[in-house]
Write a protein that holds these residues in place. Structure first.
Motif, PDB file in Angstrom:
ATOM      1  N   ASP A   1      -0.805  54.522  44.015  1.00  0.00           N
ATOM      2  CA  ASP A   1      -0.785  55.181  42.702  1.00  0.00           C
ATOM      3  C   ASP A   1       0.072  54.443  41.674  1.00  0.00           C
ATOM      4  N   GLU A   2       1.308  54.120  42.036  1.00  0.00           N
ATOM      5  CA  GLU A   2       2.220  53.529  41.054  1.00  0.00           C
ATOM      6  C   GLU A   2       1.766  52.130  40.649  1.00  0.00           C
ATOM      7  N   LEU A   3       1.284  51.359  41.617  1.00  0.00           N
ATOM      8  CA  LEU A   3       0.786  50.019  41.312  1.00  0.00           C
ATOM      9  C   LEU A   3      -0.433  50.113  40.387  1.00  0.00           C
ATOM     10  N   ILE A   4      -1.354  51.025  40.698  1.00  0.00           N
ATOM     11  CA  ILE A   4      -2.558  51.178  39.887  1.00  0.00           C
ATOM     12  C   ILE A   4      -2.207  51.678  38.488  1.00  0.00           C
ATOM     13  N   ASP A   5      -1.205  52.557  38.394  1.00  0.00           N
ATOM     14  CA  ASP A   5      -0.741  52.993  37.068  1.00  0.00           C
ATOM     15  C   ASP A   5      -0.285  51.796  36.243  1.00  0.00           C
ATOM     16  N   ASP A   6       0.418  50.865  36.883  1.00  0.00           N
ATOM     17  CA  ASP A   6       0.859  49.677  36.152  1.00  0.00           C
ATOM     18  C   ASP A   6      -0.314  48.807  35.731  1.00  0.00           C
ATOM     19  N   ILE A   7      -1.344  48.700  36.589  1.00  0.00           N
ATOM     20  CA  ILE A   7      -2.537  47.945  36.211  1.00  0.00           C
ATOM     21  C   ILE A   7      -3.162  48.558  34.958  1.00  0.00           C
ATOM     22  N   TYR A   8      -3.268  49.885  34.940  1.00  0.00           N
ATOM     23  CA  TYR A   8      -3.845  50.566  33.769  1.00  0.00           C
ATOM     24  C   TYR A   8      -2.969  50.375  32.530  1.00  0.00           C
TER      25      TYR A   8
ATOM     26  N   ALA B   1     -15.737  37.211  30.246  1.00  0.00           N
ATOM     27  CA  ALA B   1     -15.055  36.196  31.047  1.00  0.00           C
ATOM     28  C   ALA B   1     -13.577  36.156  30.690  1.00  0.00           C
ATOM     29  N   ASP B   2     -13.268  36.276  29.405  1.00  0.00           N
ATOM     30  CA  ASP B   2     -11.866  36.347  28.979  1.00  0.00           C
ATOM     31  C   ASP B   2     -11.169  37.531  29.645  1.00  0.00           C
ATOM     32  N   GLN B   3     -11.860  38.660  29.702  1.00  0.00           N
ATOM     33  CA  GLN B   3     -11.248  39.849  30.290  1.00  0.00           C
ATOM     34  C   GLN B   3     -10.995  39.670  31.782  1.00  0.00           C
ATOM     35  N   VAL B   4     -11.958  39.075  32.508  1.00  0.00           N
ATOM     36  CA  VAL B   4     -11.736  38.831  33.936  1.00  0.00           C
ATOM     37  C   VAL B   4     -10.563  37.874  34.131  1.00  0.00           C
ATOM     38  N   PHE B   5     -10.529  36.832  33.329  1.00  0.00           N
ATOM     39  CA  PHE B   5      -9.423  35.867  33.351  1.00  0.00           C
ATOM     40  C   PHE B   5      -8.083  36.578  33.177  1.00  0.00           C
ATOM     41  N   MET B   6      -8.014  37.484  32.203  1.00  0.00           N
ATOM     42  CA  MET B   6      -6.771  38.214  31.945  1.00  0.00           C
ATOM     43  C   MET B   6      -6.510  39.270  33.015  1.00  0.00           C
ATOM     44  N   PHE B   7      -7.566  39.917  33.520  1.00  0.00           N
ATOM     45  CA  PHE B   7      -7.386  40.931  34.556  1.00  0.00           C
ATOM     46  C   PHE B   7      -6.776  40.318  35.812  1.00  0.00           C
ATOM     47  N   LYS B   8      -7.223  39.133  36.170  1.00  0.00           N
ATOM     48  CA  LYS B   8      -6.663  38.512  37.365  1.00  0.00           C
ATOM     49  C   LYS B   8      -5.162  38.300  37.214  1.00  0.00           C
ATOM     50  N   ARG B   9      -4.735  37.826  36.062  1.00  0.00           N
ATOM     51  CA  ARG B   9      -3.291  37.679  35.811  1.00  0.00           C
ATOM     52  C   ARG B   9      -2.593  39.035  35.878  1.00  0.00           C
ATOM     53  N   THR B  10      -3.215  40.019  35.248  1.00  0.00           N
ATOM     54  CA  THR B  10      -2.622  41.347  35.150  1.00  0.00           C
ATOM     55  C   THR B  10      -2.444  41.979  36.525  1.00  0.00           C
TER      56      THR B  10
END
Length: 477
Positions: free
Chosen positions: A208-215, A250-259
């Motif tokens: 939960d806490e990790l996923i909250d940080d992802i969001y 593609a930009d979003q996937v690129f950024m999501f991986k970093r995130t």
């Protein structure tokens, strides 16, 4: 002499300063004159100017925000875009040659991608950049430009591709010693995470806490998550993104991986996008949903006025069936990627297609006629999103321009059938190099550079002695 008067700023009711709407944008501005205000409103101190290399790793420069807005010329050498995942360089040959001068390439910020870096302690922003030569020509072999080239090929035909990626990944315990296998993390229950938790809400709640940080990190950057689920693997999650323009996605996937990696590290955990990180567990895919729109009418060209399938729809699938095996090295870019593409392992092993059939390579999901699309289930999550999208769309466009007919759709289980995809990296590179249609669509410079990098990565892998060799060969041969 009295001090000069400051220029009056726009005010609203009660004398409050009126902030322009673009300053509040979470993601992107439209002009350089807006950048300073955007940065100042957030008290940004530093800015990361980044661009994806062939592996999808962020390369670039960090600088004070004031320098960024002072007409500073940004440059990178070409070397990072000819580098293997292990930091080596390929040998010249087969059309590839390393530039003797290693001259500078210019970084051109795409201001529409400007956003904060939410995990940094000091106020920091980031912007994705394109690469051009000193005379302004696009650098053909860089991933973002490769995807733009394919999108432009659609545009010349009055078409606009629309995509929606789905990215699977694993959370694993920290593993500083690569000699030891990866193991699932411990969730909030205090127990190691087990497999077989597909679509389990309890499985998601373990983190939960990790996923909250992802969001939270995603929201701060203006990134939109459509859904998040727990997949079948132990600690395996999947994020689905909303459909849109291929370069933006593609930009979003690129950024999501970093995130996702940064959010995991905050919780003393690794997030990995390896295709097959844990033996005996399912692999991780990056499924790509694709449809094509007529730019003038806005109509999905896969569907006619009566709601029926069109020739364009069939030819798109036909192109993928014929050319995806030759482009597999862009969907499965590493030796590890081919461990996922095995029989009865919830992954495609051939180029068959079907309606709502998840055992096929190319699935046509149930939808309204206006939303008719083709899902490419072959790419693994270790693929560079720019290159995977470019290759998938290129294969479909070749089919549409050459009127390639597909096989008949299948309604049975076909991921246990005979494998007719390349079984390893070198075979995939050979097929890639010999497909002239793909080379023309993606660019000769890119094709030669990418193939050379993949051959060099295979040779590096061959230098490593695996546990299997020590277990079965040490005392038996």
């Amino acid at each position: 002499m009295p001090p000069a008067k400051k220029e009056a700023r726009p005010t609203g009711r009660a004398g409050r300063v009126r902030v322009p709407a673009y300053v509040k944008n979470l993601r992107g501005v439209t002009a350089w004159k807006q950048v300073s205000e955007w940065l100042e409103w957030r008290s940004i101190e530093d800015i990361e100017c980044i661009t994806p290399d062939q592996a999808g790793v962020a390369r670039g420069k960090m600088m004070p925000s004031k320098k960024f807005t002072s007409n500073t010329s940004l440059a990178l050498p070409s070397a990072p875009f000819m580098m293997t995942i292990s930091g080596d360089y390929p040998e010249d040959g087969n059309g590839f040659s390393y530039p003797e001068d290693d001259g500078d390439l210019k970084l051109v910020p795409d201001l529409s991608t400007l956003s904060v870096v939410p995990w940094e302690e000091d106020p920091t922003a980031q912007v994705i950049c394109d690469l051009v030569h000193q005379d302004g020509r696009n650098v053909e072999f860089t991933p973002r430009n490769v995807l733009k080239r394919v999108v432009a090929a659609y545009g010349k035909r009055g078409l606009r591709p629309v995509v929606a990626p789905e990215i699977e990944f694993y959370l694993v315990r920290k593993n500083p010693d690569p000699d030891y296998p990866l193991v699932p993390p411990v969730g909030r229950s205090g127990r190691p995470i087990g497999g077989g938790a597909g679509y389990s809400i309890a499985g998601v709640n373990e983190f939960d806490e990790l996923i909250d940080d992802i969001y939270h990190f995603s929201e701060s950057q203006g990134l939109e998550i459509d859904t998040l689920i727990h997949e079948e693997g132990a600690g395996q999650l999947e994020i689905n993104l909303r459909h849109g323009d291929p370069v933006e996605l593609a930009d979003q996937v690129f950024m999501f991986k970093r995130t996702i990696r940064e959010a995991a590290l905050k919780h003393d955990t690794y997030a990995t996008f390896m295709a097959k990180p844990i033996q005996g567990q399912p692999g991780s895919a990056m499924h790509i949903h694709q449809s094509i729109v007529d730019k003038k009418t806005g109509r999905n060209v896969f569907t006619d006025e009566t709601g029926k399938e069109t020739e364009a729809f069939r030819h798109f699938i036909g192109g993928m069936q014929k050319h995806v095996p030759n482009a597999l090295v862009m969907f499965a870019p590493y030796v590890n990627s081919y461990r996922r593409l095995t029989q009865a392992a919830s992954a495609p092993v051939n180029t068959k297609w079907g309606y709502d059939n998840r055992t096929t390579a190319f699935r046509v999901p149930r939808s309204d006629p206006a939303a008719r699309r083709v899902e490419n289930r072959i790419p693994s999550s270790d693929a560079n999103p720019y290159l995977a999208l470019a290759a998938s769309l290129a294969c479909g466009l070749i089919g549409m321009t050459k009127n390639i007919e597909p096989d008949a759709p299948v309604g049975t289980t076909v991921n246990e059938d005979e494998i007719d995809l390349p079984r390893g990296l070198l075979e995939a590179v050979d097929l890639f190099e010999n497909d002239e249609d793909l080379r023309d669509m993606l660019g000769s410079s890119f094709a030669s550079t990418y193939a050379a990098i993949k051959r060099a990565e295979f040779e590096t892998f061959m230098e490593v002695i695996s546990p299997w060799e020590r277990e079965f060969l040490l005392l038996n041969v």
